[in-house]
Motif scaffolding. Structure first.
Motif, short mmCIF file in Angstrom:
data_model
loop_
_atom_site.label_atom_id
_atom_site.label_comp_id
_atom_site.label_asym_id
_atom_site.label_seq_id
_atom_site.Cartn_x
_atom_site.Cartn_y
_atom_site.Cartn_z
N ILE A 174 5.64 -63.52 9.87
CA ILE A 174 6.38 -62.57 10.93
C ILE A 174 5.97 -61.41 11.30
CG2 ILE A 174 8.71 -61.92 11.04
CD1 ILE A 174 9.63 -64.94 9.81
N MET A 175 5.68 -61.19 9.91
CA MET A 175 5.27 -59.63 9.59
C MET A 175 3.77 -59.56 10.65
SD MET A 175 5.98 -58.02 6.52
CE MET A 175 4.92 -56.96 6.59
N PHE A 176 2.74 -60.62 10.71
CA PHE A 176 1.98 -60.66 11.36
C PHE A 176 2.03 -60.96 12.76
CE2 PHE A 176 -1.98 -63.70 12.32
CZ PHE A 176 -3.52 -62.62 11.96
N SER A 177 3.16 -61.62 12.81
CA SER A 177 2.83 -61.76 14.70
C SER A 177 3.74 -60.76 15.30
CB SER A 177 3.91 -63.44 14.71
OG SER A 177 5.17 -62.74 14.91
N PHE A 178 4.40 -60.06 14.23
CA PHE A 178 4.13 -58.99 15.52
C PHE A 178 3.47 -57.71 15.04
CE2 PHE A 178 9.29 -60.46 14.11
CZ PHE A 178 9.35 -60.23 15.87
N GLN A 179 2.73 -57.64 14.51
CA GLN A 179 1.74 -56.52 14.35
C GLN A 179 0.70 -57.43 15.37
OE1 GLN A 179 0.75 -53.77 13.03
NE2 GLN A 179 2.85 -54.18 11.73
N LEU A 180 0.72 -58.75 15.72
CA LEU A 180 -0.53 -59.14 16.31
C LEU A 180 -0.25 -59.16 18.25
CD1 LEU A 180 -1.45 -62.43 15.37
CD2 LEU A 180 -2.94 -60.88 15.35
N LYS A 181 1.47 -59.06 18.40
CA LYS A 181 1.76 -58.77 19.46
C LYS A 181 2.05 -57.72 19.82
CE LYS A 181 6.70 -59.01 22.00
NZ LYS A 181 7.49 -59.22 21.96
N LYS A 182 1.96 -56.71 18.82
CA LYS A 182 1.63 -54.96 18.89
C LYS A 182 0.22 -54.32 19.46
CE LYS A 182 5.25 -52.98 15.58
NZ LYS A 182 5.23 -51.77 14.66
N LEU A 183 -1.02 -55.53 19.13
CA LEU A 183 -2.44 -55.02 18.56
C LEU A 183 -2.11 -56.01 20.61
CD1 LEU A 183 -3.98 -56.47 15.89
CD2 LEU A 183 -3.87 -53.90 16.85
N GLY A 184 -1.90 -57.09 20.76
CA GLY A 184 -2.20 -57.70 22.02
C GLY A 184 -2.00 -56.55 23.29
N LYS A 185 -0.36 -56.29 23.10
CA LYS A 185 -0.18 -54.89 23.87
C LYS A 185 -0.78 -53.74 24.33
CE LYS A 185 5.27 -55.43 23.79
NZ LYS A 185 6.38 -55.57 23.24
N LYS A 186 -1.79 -52.89 23.13
CA LYS A 186 -2.61 -52.14 22.85
C LYS A 186 -3.99 -52.37 24.24
CE LYS A 186 -2.04 -49.85 18.70
NZ LYS A 186 -2.48 -49.91 17.04
N GLU A 187 -4.18 -53.98 23.70
CA GLU A 187 -4.99 -54.12 25.01
C GLU A 187 -4.73 -54.60 26.53
OE1 GLU A 187 -8.16 -55.77 24.06
OE2 GLU A 187 -7.71 -54.39 22.32
#
Length: 188
Positions: A174-187
């Protein structure tokens, strides 16, 4: 270096798959914790189903990223292995009851090492709270070693060790998914 960036970018696109897996893992751990005596028998069937579903999600993830990732085949291989083992164990609950401490231990150890690798990748890309993901991966590995060390210690202790390991992996996903979501928004 480009491969790691490419993999994190692909993973960020499908962040919700990690979230769903995390919720499944936590739900499964709570089920084990609240019904320990009944859980050992049900564990063999439930674990088989979870492993089967995890394999399906990993296969979907790899196929959806085959054009964007040079290492999508590794995700596919891991998904196929999870799918096949889960399928076999669903139809052989007696085998899984005998082998489940070892199967779960090695599977969780693999997931723990995978979590550590993903945490390191999150750190490389400046994600905050990557340390928690790293610690949770280590805790999952410690639980898996405890399961291997004392497989005959009794079904109750195995159920609780497995429950905590699934809880750690679920929180990590779950923590990893939210970090990935944040990284996706940076892209974007």
């Amino acid at each position: 270096m480009e491969t790691i960036y490419e993999n994190m970018k692909c993973a960020a696109k499908n962040w919700w798959l990690s979230l769903i897996l995390g919720i499944l893992f936590i739900g499964f751990s709570l089920l084990l914790m609240f019904t320990p005596l009944e859980s050992y028998i049900a564990l063999s069937i439930a674990f088989s189903i979870i492993m089967f579903i995890s394999g399906i999600f990993e296969i979907v993830f790899s196929i959806s990223n085959r054009k964007d990732s040079s290492v999508w085949g590794w995700y596919l291989a891991a998904g196929i292995i999870d799918l096949l083992i889960g399928f076999y164990l669903m139809f052989n609950p007696g085998v899984s009851m005998i082998l489940i401490p070892f199967i779960v231990a090695f599977w969780l150890m693999f997931k723990g090492f995978s979590g550590i690798g993903n945490a390191i990748n999150l750190q490389r890309y400046g994600a905050k709270n990557w340390g928690w993901a790293f610690v949770l991966g280590i805790l999952a590995i410690i639980c898996s070693i405890a399961i291997i060390w004392q497989p005959v210690a009794g079904a109750l202790s195995v159920v609780y060790m497995i429950a905590y390991a699934f809880l750690f992996i679920g929180i990590f996903r779950i923590m990893f998914s939210f970090q990935l979501k944040k990284l996706g928004k940076k892209e974007d």
